[in-house]
Design a protein around this motif. Structure first.
Motif, mmCIF file in Angstrom:
data_model
loop_
_atom_site.group_PDB
_atom_site.id
_atom_site.type_symbol
_atom_site.label_atom_id
_atom_site.label_comp_id
_atom_site.label_asym_id
_atom_site.label_seq_id
_atom_site.Cartn_x
_atom_site.Cartn_y
_atom_site.Cartn_z
ATOM 1 N N ALA B 142 40.818 38.704 31.516
ATOM 2 C CA ALA B 142 41.019 39.942 32.271
ATOM 3 C C ALA B 142 39.703 40.709 32.335
ATOM 4 N N ASP B 143 39.508 41.438 33.407
ATOM 5 C CA ASP B 143 38.279 42.227 33.619
ATOM 6 C C ASP B 143 37.031 41.343 33.652
ATOM 7 N N PHE B 144 37.215 40.083 33.926
ATOM 8 C CA PHE B 144 36.103 39.135 34.033
ATOM 9 C C PHE B 144 35.262 39.067 32.755
ATOM 10 N N LYS B 145 35.914 39.312 31.630
ATOM 11 C CA LYS B 145 35.211 39.182 30.358
ATOM 12 C C LYS B 145 35.381 37.754 29.853
#
Lengths: 198, 196
Positions: B142-145
């Protein structure tokens, strides 16, 4: 000191002859690195160890008309100081996916490497950099720029990988059938422009 | 008492037998060692010996347990008509001493019974929308983490292949290997049979 007998001398001589014969018969560096070559003709399906191809023919042109950089841009004309050679063929991988490269070898041994996928930029036509996989053949053309005088006797060579020592593999050599034709006859066959736009 | 020596007892071959044996062994060694070295060098980048994994079973490889979950066909717009896109999902459980970054070096492919292989679309050229990370050790959460596989916890990932139509997908076997200089055992790779 006891001199060696004639039998020992015979063995030593035989050994020396064997060493010299083996050394003379040894391939040179280029020969050791040479790919496994399979010769073939136009319109014939030629099978090498891990790929096959069928060359339909070739076309000669002075220029190509290609699409602009984007949909709105005007078409561009791509010319060459020599002549454009496009060899139309079908490529098939037989065992594993991979990249095939091409070059034209002339009668005097000169090599003209196929252009990259940016010259001409013709997606779906230019096979340079196109990966082929088993059961999923690719059809299109390799593009070359070369002096028209070099065309008689030219051979197309298509090979797996990059012809470097670590990925040396098989090569198919196709006689383009220009050996009996003069430069003038080939020049007459050269069209002014080919449209490569989709 | 006089004994009559046999004719060949003092022959040159008999007298030199130890030297000859030594030369023979040295010659064999000189041939075998470069061959072995070349084979090992080739095997580091070319998987050569399959470790067959039965359907539904997990197997230890490269400090982790690997299992194939399923292979499904994915409808991807814009594909060539003679090809289909398959997605294989795997579960991996890292050992305590494993490193996720090391497992990221895994490569995948799928093979048929005749030995033909098709590569994993590792560069995303097929534009398949992934529902799981595409790498064996890490991916984007999620959130490109960046998220990474953790020791002892199942890590799910998927690989994508483009194969010709007309092949029964059930007969194909996904394969995983780590082709890097320090991977062990050299030349071994995983070949999974599909669950029914």
């Amino acid at each position: 000191m006891r001199w060696p007998g004639w039998r020992s001398l015979l063995w030593v001589t035989a050994g020396l002859i064997l060493i010299v014969a083996l050394r003379k018969g040894e391939l040179d560096y280029a020969g050791k690195l040479a790919p496994l070559a399979t010769p073939g003709e136009l319109k014939q399906r030629i099978v090498a160890r891990n790929f096959a191809l069928t060359v339909d023919g070739f076309r000669l042109a002075h220029a190509y008309r290609i699409a602009g950089a984007d949909a709105q841009a005007a078409p561009r004309v791509l010319s060459t100081p020599g002549v454009w050679v496009s060899v139309v063929l079908k490529l098939e991988a037989l065992r594993e996916p991979g990249l095939l490269n091409a070059r034209i070898r002339t009668r005097d041994g000169s090599i003209y490497q196929a252009n990259g996928d940016a010259r001409p930029r013709a997606r779906g036509v230019n096979l340079s950099g196109v990966e082929v996989a088993p059961g999923l053949p690719a059809t299109g053309a390799f593009f070359f720029e070369m002096p028209p005088a070099e065309l008689p006797g030219a051979h197309l060579q298509v090979y797996w990988g990059g012809l470097t020592p670590t990925d040396m593999d098989s090569l198919i050599d196709v006689d383009l059938g220009t050996g009996a034709r003069s430069s003038d006859a080939l020049a007459a066959q050269t069209v002014a422009e080919i449209d490569l736009r989709p | 008492m006089n004994t009559i020596p046999r004719a060949n007892e003092n022959s040159w071959w008999r007298r030199q037998r130890l030297w000859l044996l030594g030369a023979l062994l040295l010659g064999a060694w000189a041939l075998l060692m470069p061959y072995r070295e070349a084979w090992q060098g080739y095997a580091r980048t070319h998987p050569m010996q399959a470790i067959d994994v039965a359907a539904g079973k997990s197997v230890a490889y490269e400090h982790a347990q690997w299992r194939l979950l399923n292979v499904t066909e994915r409808d991807v717009p814009g594909q060539r008509e003679d090809a289909m896109v398959l997605v294989a999902r795997f579960e991996l459980v890292m050992d305590a001493d494993a490193e996720a970054t090391r497992l990221d070096r895994c490569r995948g492919r799928i093979s048929d019974a005749s030995g033909r292989v098709w590569s994993n679309d590792s560069f995303g050229l097929l534009a398949v929308k992934h529902t799981l990370p595409a790498s064996c050790g890490s991916g984007l959460g999620a959130d490109f983490k960046t998220i990474q596989a953790q020791p002892g916890k199942p890590w799910l990932f998927e690989q994508v292949y483009q194969v010709p139509r007309g092949i029964d997908p059930k007969t194909l076997r996904p394969e995983i290997f780590l082709a890097w200089p320090e991977y062990e055992p050299v030349g071994r790779y995983l070949r999974f049979s599909q669950p029914e």
